[in-house]
Design a protein around this motif. Structure first.
Motif, PDB file in Angstrom:
ATOM      1  N   UNK A  53       2.076  -2.218  -1.214  1.00  0.00           N
ATOM      2  CA  UNK A  53       1.719  -1.110  -2.107  1.00  0.00           C
ATOM      3  C   UNK A  53       2.320   0.180  -1.541  1.00  0.00           C
ATOM      4  N   UNK A  54       3.078   0.876  -2.379  1.00  0.00           N
ATOM      5  CA  UNK A  54       3.683   2.150  -1.994  1.00  0.00           C
ATOM      6  C   UNK A  54       2.929   3.281  -2.683  1.00  0.00           C
ATOM      7  N   UNK A  55       2.579   4.301  -1.897  1.00  0.00           N
ATOM      8  CA  UNK A  55       1.782   5.402  -2.415  1.00  0.00           C
ATOM      9  C   UNK A  55       2.623   6.673  -2.430  1.00  0.00           C
ATOM     10  N   UNK A  56       2.741   7.287  -3.607  1.00  0.00           N
ATOM     11  CA  UNK A  56       3.489   8.526  -3.737  1.00  0.00           C
ATOM     12  C   UNK A  56       2.580   9.657  -4.183  1.00  0.00           C
ATOM     13  N   UNK A  85      -4.696  -5.127   6.079  1.00  0.00           N
ATOM     14  CA  UNK A  85      -3.689  -6.185   6.128  1.00  0.00           C
ATOM     15  C   UNK A  85      -2.600  -6.075   5.076  1.00  0.00           C
ATOM     16  N   UNK A  86      -2.699  -5.075   4.202  1.00  0.00           N
ATOM     17  CA  UNK A  86      -1.686  -4.905   3.149  1.00  0.00           C
ATOM     18  C   UNK A  86      -0.502  -4.109   3.699  1.00  0.00           C
ATOM     19  N   UNK A  87       0.716  -4.520   3.350  1.00  0.00           N
ATOM     20  CA  UNK A  87       1.889  -3.731   3.724  1.00  0.00           C
ATOM     21  C   UNK A  87       1.931  -2.475   2.860  1.00  0.00           C
ATOM     22  N   UNK A  88       2.118  -1.323   3.482  1.00  0.00           N
ATOM     23  CA  UNK A  88       2.126  -0.066   2.734  1.00  0.00           C
ATOM     24  C   UNK A  88       3.251   0.854   3.197  1.00  0.00           C
ATOM     25  N   UNK A  89       3.579   1.797   2.323  1.00  0.00           N
ATOM     26  CA  UNK A  89       4.511   2.864   2.649  1.00  0.00           C
ATOM     27  C   UNK A  89       4.139   4.085   1.823  1.00  0.00           C
ATOM     28  N   UNK A  90       4.495   5.271   2.317  1.00  0.00           N
ATOM     29  CA  UNK A  90       4.084   6.503   1.644  1.00  0.00           C
ATOM     30  C   UNK A  90       5.274   7.432   1.429  1.00  0.00           C
ATOM     31  N   UNK A  91       5.266   8.100   0.282  1.00  0.00           N
ATOM     32  CA  UNK A  91       6.338   9.046  -0.038  1.00  0.00           C
ATOM     33  C   UNK A  91       5.773  10.184  -0.894  1.00  0.00           C
ATOM     34  N   UNK A 104       0.333  15.894   2.066  1.00  0.00           N
ATOM     35  CA  UNK A 104      -0.394  14.816   1.377  1.00  0.00           C
ATOM     36  C   UNK A 104       0.112  13.448   1.828  1.00  0.00           C
ATOM     37  N   UNK A 105       1.422  13.354   2.064  1.00  0.00           N
ATOM     38  CA  UNK A 105       2.004  12.071   2.476  1.00  0.00           C
ATOM     39  C   UNK A 105       1.419  11.650   3.821  1.00  0.00           C
ATOM     40  N   UNK A 118      -0.728  -2.203   7.011  1.00  0.00           N
ATOM     41  CA  UNK A 118       0.456  -2.391   7.856  1.00  0.00           C
ATOM     42  C   UNK A 118       1.561  -1.489   7.326  1.00  0.00           C
ATOM     43  N   UNK A 119       1.788  -0.388   8.021  1.00  0.00           N
ATOM     44  CA  UNK A 119       2.813   0.547   7.548  1.00  0.00           C
ATOM     45  C   UNK A 119       4.207  -0.038   7.801  1.00  0.00           C
ATOM     46  N   UNK A 120       5.034  -0.113   6.754  1.00  0.00           N
ATOM     47  CA  UNK A 120       6.343  -0.758   6.916  1.00  0.00           C
ATOM     48  C   UNK A 120       7.510   0.220   6.811  1.00  0.00           C
ATOM     49  N   UNK A 121       7.225   1.515   6.624  1.00  0.00           N
ATOM     50  CA  UNK A 121       8.338   2.470   6.517  1.00  0.00           C
ATOM     51  C   UNK A 121       7.898   3.851   6.989  1.00  0.00           C
ATOM     52  N   UNK A 122       8.841   4.585   7.548  1.00  0.00           N
ATOM     53  CA  UNK A 122       8.579   5.993   7.872  1.00  0.00           C
ATOM     54  C   UNK A 122       8.187   6.724   6.587  1.00  0.00           C
TER      55      UNK A 122
END
Ligand SMILES: Cc1cc2nc3c(=O)[nH]c(=O)nc-3n(C[C@H](O)[C@H](O)[C@H](O)COP(=O)(O)O)c2cc1C
Length: 148
Positions: A53-56, A85-91, A104-105, A118-122
């Motif tokens: 799940x990616x959160x913007x 346990x979910x893979x996540x990323x934020x933008x 906010x990010x 589980x953060x998968x990206x900067x």
């Protein structure tokens, strides 16, 4: 192929268009992507059924960090989204002339970490018009795809 959800909160359309660009890149890589406006998102088990799940979210306020309006109720119910346990990323989009550039990010990613995701990206922070950052957005989406 991974099943990816992108949830975004956007007032003037910048983070929304960034979300659309990320989705296009991931779909081009063969992944299934659902785009969801935070205004239409329910918190309960939001992450269930998705590999990632990616959160913007854009940033508002001035002295204090304020999340984009539609994202606030979702953020306040983050303990119910099933982040563990979910893979996540934020933008998100912002403006570096403010004290808390894309604060906010950082607030969202910090909360997700507390909840055991589980953060998968900067964190991807867009300064100004996302149309000028299309290469950075595509590169970020590729880094997400590589970690799926
Ligand atoms: C009143 C106001 C407050 C803002 N506060 C911040 C801020 O604290 N940090 C930041 O990075 N950007 C800030 N911004 C810039 C917005 O986040 C930026 O315009 C962003 O692209 C909006 O994205 P959206 O169209 O997805 O909502 C602010 C803009 C306004 C008009």
């Amino acid at each position: 192929m991974a099943n990816v959800l992108i949830v975004y909160g956007s007032t003037t359309g910048n983070t929304s268009s960034t979300a659309t660009d990320i989705a296009a890149e991931l779909r081009g890589g063969g992944h299934a992507v659902t785009l969801l406006d935070a205004a239409d998102a329910g918190a309960d088990n939001l992450c269930r059924g998705y590999d990632c799940v990616l959160f913007g979210c854009s940033t508002w306020g001035d002295a204090d960090v304020e999340l984009q309006d539609d994202f606030i109720p979702l953020f306040e119910a983050f303990d119910r989204i099933g982040a563990m346990g979910c893979k996540t990323g934020c933008f998100g989009c912002g403006d570096s002339s403010y004290t808390h550039f894309c604060g906010a990010v950082d607030a969202i990613s910090q909360r997700l970490e507390e909840l055991g995701s589980i953060n998968i990206a900067e964190n991807l922070k867009i300064d100004g018009d996302p149309g000028d950052a299309s290469d950075d957005i595509a590169a970020w989406a590729k880094s997400v795809a590589a970690a799926l």
